[in-house]
Design a protein around this motif. Structure first.
Motif, PDB file in Angstrom:
ATOM      1  N   GLN A   1      61.161  18.115  -4.640  1.00  0.00           N
ATOM      2  CA  GLN A   1      60.989  19.555  -4.804  1.00  0.00           C
ATOM      3  C   GLN A   1      59.537  19.860  -5.143  1.00  0.00           C
ATOM      4  O   GLN A   1      58.871  19.084  -5.814  1.00  0.00           O
ATOM      5  N   ALA A   2      59.028  21.008  -4.712  1.00  0.00           N
ATOM      6  CA  ALA A   2      57.669  21.437  -5.025  1.00  0.00           C
ATOM      7  C   ALA A   2      57.663  22.080  -6.403  1.00  0.00           C
ATOM      8  O   ALA A   2      58.456  22.976  -6.687  1.00  0.00           O
ATOM      9  N   VAL A   3      56.774  21.598  -7.273  1.00  0.00           N
ATOM     10  CA  VAL A   3      56.635  22.141  -8.621  1.00  0.00           C
ATOM     11  C   VAL A   3      55.153  22.338  -8.931  1.00  0.00           C
ATOM     12  O   VAL A   3      54.289  21.781  -8.265  1.00  0.00           O
ATOM     13  N   CYS A   4      54.859  23.156  -9.932  1.00  0.00           N
ATOM     14  CA  CYS A   4      53.480  23.428 -10.335  1.00  0.00           C
ATOM     15  C   CYS A   4      52.806  22.144 -10.811  1.00  0.00           C
ATOM     16  O   CYS A   4      53.446  21.273 -11.393  1.00  0.00           O
ATOM     17  N   SER A   5      51.511  22.051 -10.556  1.00  0.00           N
ATOM     18  CA  SER A   5      50.748  20.877 -10.971  1.00  0.00           C
ATOM     19  C   SER A   5      49.698  21.291 -11.972  1.00  0.00           C
ATOM     20  O   SER A   5      49.009  22.271 -11.731  1.00  0.00           O
ATOM     21  N   PRO A   6      49.508  20.649 -13.070  1.00  0.00           N
ATOM     22  CA  PRO A   6      50.244  19.529 -13.648  1.00  0.00           C
ATOM     23  C   PRO A   6      51.553  19.954 -14.301  1.00  0.00           C
ATOM     24  O   PRO A   6      52.474  19.176 -14.423  1.00  0.00           O
ATOM     25  N   SER A   7      51.643  21.230 -14.761  1.00  0.00           N
ATOM     26  CA  SER A   7      52.891  21.754 -15.277  1.00  0.00           C
ATOM     27  C   SER A   7      52.895  23.280 -15.102  1.00  0.00           C
ATOM     28  O   SER A   7      51.852  23.881 -14.851  1.00  0.00           O
ATOM     29  N   CYS A   8      54.036  23.902 -15.249  1.00  0.00           N
ATOM     30  CA  CYS A   8      54.149  25.360 -15.091  1.00  0.00           C
ATOM     31  C   CYS A   8      53.324  26.072 -16.154  1.00  0.00           C
ATOM     32  O   CYS A   8      52.643  27.051 -15.869  1.00  0.00           O
TER      33      CYS A   8
ATOM     34  N   ARG B   1      52.933  29.975  -5.836  1.00  0.00           N
ATOM     35  CA  ARG B   1      51.599  29.404  -6.012  1.00  0.00           C
ATOM     36  C   ARG B   1      51.151  28.852  -4.663  1.00  0.00           C
ATOM     37  O   ARG B   1      51.952  28.572  -3.780  1.00  0.00           O
ATOM     38  N   ALA B   2      49.849  28.682  -4.521  1.00  0.00           N
ATOM     39  CA  ALA B   2      49.313  28.057  -3.312  1.00  0.00           C
ATOM     40  C   ALA B   2      49.804  26.616  -3.245  1.00  0.00           C
ATOM     41  O   ALA B   2      49.980  25.953  -4.275  1.00  0.00           O
ATOM     42  N   ARG B   3      50.031  26.131  -2.047  1.00  0.00           N
ATOM     43  CA  ARG B   3      50.511  24.747  -1.889  1.00  0.00           C
ATOM     44  C   ARG B   3      49.540  23.740  -2.492  1.00  0.00           C
ATOM     45  O   ARG B   3      49.950  22.680  -2.946  1.00  0.00           O
ATOM     46  N   SER B   4      48.256  24.100  -2.501  1.00  0.00           N
ATOM     47  CA  SER B   4      47.263  23.183  -3.060  1.00  0.00           C
ATOM     48  C   SER B   4      47.401  23.058  -4.567  1.00  0.00           C
ATOM     49  O   SER B   4      46.882  22.108  -5.162  1.00  0.00           O
ATOM     50  N   GLN B   5      48.109  23.977  -5.229  1.00  0.00           N
ATOM     51  CA  GLN B   5      48.318  23.927  -6.673  1.00  0.00           C
ATOM     52  C   GLN B   5      49.669  23.327  -7.031  1.00  0.00           C
ATOM     53  O   GLN B   5      50.093  23.410  -8.178  1.00  0.00           O
ATOM     54  N   MET B   6      50.348  22.726  -6.055  1.00  0.00           N
ATOM     55  CA  MET B   6      51.675  22.181  -6.298  1.00  0.00           C
ATOM     56  C   MET B   6      51.740  20.705  -5.932  1.00  0.00           C
ATOM     57  O   MET B   6      50.915  20.214  -5.166  1.00  0.00           O
ATOM     58  N   VAL B   7      52.706  20.027  -6.519  1.00  0.00           N
ATOM     59  CA  VAL B   7      52.986  18.632  -6.188  1.00  0.00           C
ATOM     60  C   VAL B   7      54.494  18.519  -5.956  1.00  0.00           C
ATOM     61  O   VAL B   7      55.247  19.412  -6.320  1.00  0.00           O
ATOM     62  N   THR B   8      54.904  17.431  -5.350  1.00  0.00           N
ATOM     63  CA  THR B   8      56.339  17.214  -5.170  1.00  0.00           C
ATOM     64  C   THR B   8      56.812  16.189  -6.184  1.00  0.00           C
ATOM     65  O   THR B   8      56.142  15.191  -6.452  1.00  0.00           O
ATOM     66  N   ARG B   9      57.950  16.482  -6.757  1.00  0.00           N
ATOM     67  CA  ARG B   9      58.587  15.563  -7.696  1.00  0.00           C
ATOM     68  C   ARG B   9      60.044  15.428  -7.305  1.00  0.00           C
ATOM     69  O   ARG B   9      60.653  16.349  -6.777  1.00  0.00           O
ATOM     70  N   LYS B  10      60.595  14.284  -7.584  1.00  0.00           N
ATOM     71  CA  LYS B  10      61.997  14.040  -7.265  1.00  0.00           C
ATOM     72  C   LYS B  10      62.851  14.614  -8.399  1.00  0.00           C
ATOM     73  O   LYS B  10      62.779  14.163  -9.538  1.00  0.00           O
ATOM     74  N   ILE B  11      63.610  15.660  -8.085  1.00  0.00           N
ATOM     75  CA  ILE B  11      64.478  16.323  -9.051  1.00  0.00           C
ATOM     76  C   ILE B  11      65.877  16.356  -8.463  1.00  0.00           C
ATOM     77  O   ILE B  11      66.070  16.852  -7.352  1.00  0.00           O
ATOM     78  N   LEU B  12      66.823  15.829  -9.198  1.00  0.00           N
ATOM     79  CA  LEU B  12      68.222  15.773  -8.759  1.00  0.00           C
ATOM     80  C   LEU B  12      68.376  15.087  -7.409  1.00  0.00           C
ATOM     81  O   LEU B  12      69.149  15.495  -6.549  1.00  0.00           O
ATOM     82  N   GLY B  13      67.572  14.053  -7.192  1.00  0.00           N
ATOM     83  CA  GLY B  13      67.690  13.256  -5.982  1.00  0.00           C
ATOM     84  C   GLY B  13      66.976  13.800  -4.763  1.00  0.00           C
ATOM     85  O   GLY B  13      67.052  13.212  -3.698  1.00  0.00           O
ATOM     86  N   LYS B  14      66.286  14.945  -4.880  1.00  0.00           N
ATOM     87  CA  LYS B  14      65.557  15.516  -3.752  1.00  0.00           C
ATOM     88  C   LYS B  14      64.125  15.801  -4.172  1.00  0.00           C
ATOM     89  O   LYS B  14      63.859  16.108  -5.316  1.00  0.00           O
TER      90      LYS B  14
ATOM     91  N   THR C   1      51.786  29.928   0.401  1.00  0.00           N
ATOM     92  CA  THR C   1      52.405  29.851  -0.918  1.00  0.00           C
ATOM     93  C   THR C   1      53.822  29.310  -0.823  1.00  0.00           C
ATOM     94  O   THR C   1      54.477  29.411   0.202  1.00  0.00           O
ATOM     95  N   MET C   2      54.259  28.757  -1.932  1.00  0.00           N
ATOM     96  CA  MET C   2      55.634  28.288  -2.096  1.00  0.00           C
ATOM     97  C   MET C   2      56.055  28.650  -3.505  1.00  0.00           C
ATOM     98  O   MET C   2      55.222  28.807  -4.386  1.00  0.00           O
ATOM     99  N   SER C   3      57.351  28.746  -3.730  1.00  0.00           N
ATOM    100  CA  SER C   3      57.819  28.993  -5.079  1.00  0.00           C
ATOM    101  C   SER C   3      58.096  27.663  -5.762  1.00  0.00           C
ATOM    102  O   SER C   3      58.575  26.711  -5.151  1.00  0.00           O
ATOM    103  N   CYS C   4      57.767  27.620  -7.041  1.00  0.00           N
ATOM    104  CA  CYS C   4      58.002  26.417  -7.848  1.00  0.00           C
ATOM    105  C   CYS C   4      59.504  26.267  -8.089  1.00  0.00           C
ATOM    106  O   CYS C   4      60.193  27.247  -8.381  1.00  0.00           O
TER     107      CYS C   4
END
Length: 77
Positions: A61-68, A46-59, A36-39
């Motif tokens: 970051q792992a966020v919920c997929s498709p949305s929180c 959430r499980a890593r399989s339920q997350m995607v990475t998006r570029k936020i503030l230039g880095k 698991t990782m935190s959004c």
């Protein structure tokens, strides 16, 4: 205001627990995808399989997929 913690009591010697299970509730699973990782946006684990990475503030970051919100609805239903 801080809430009173009713689950634990302070002992006379100043310790809070007589015995406590060691480790973290977020231990690494045997497979990378089951860990698991935190959004970054909502903070929920959430499980890593339920997350995607998006570029936020230039880095990235792992966020919920498709949305929180969609992840919360899927978990509840």
């Amino acid at each position: 205001m801080a809430k009173a913690d009713t689950k634990t009591k302070m002992l006379a010697d100043g310790l809070r627990y007589k015995s406590k299970v060691s480790g973290s509730p977020f231990t690494a699973a045997t497979s990378f995808g089951a860990a698991t990782m935190s959004c970054f946006l909502c903070g929920k684990h959430r499980a890593r399989s339920q997350m995607v990475t998006r570029k936020i503030l230039g880095k990235s970051q792992a966020v919920c997929s498709p949305s929180c919100k969609a992840a919360d609805e899927a978990a509840a239903g």
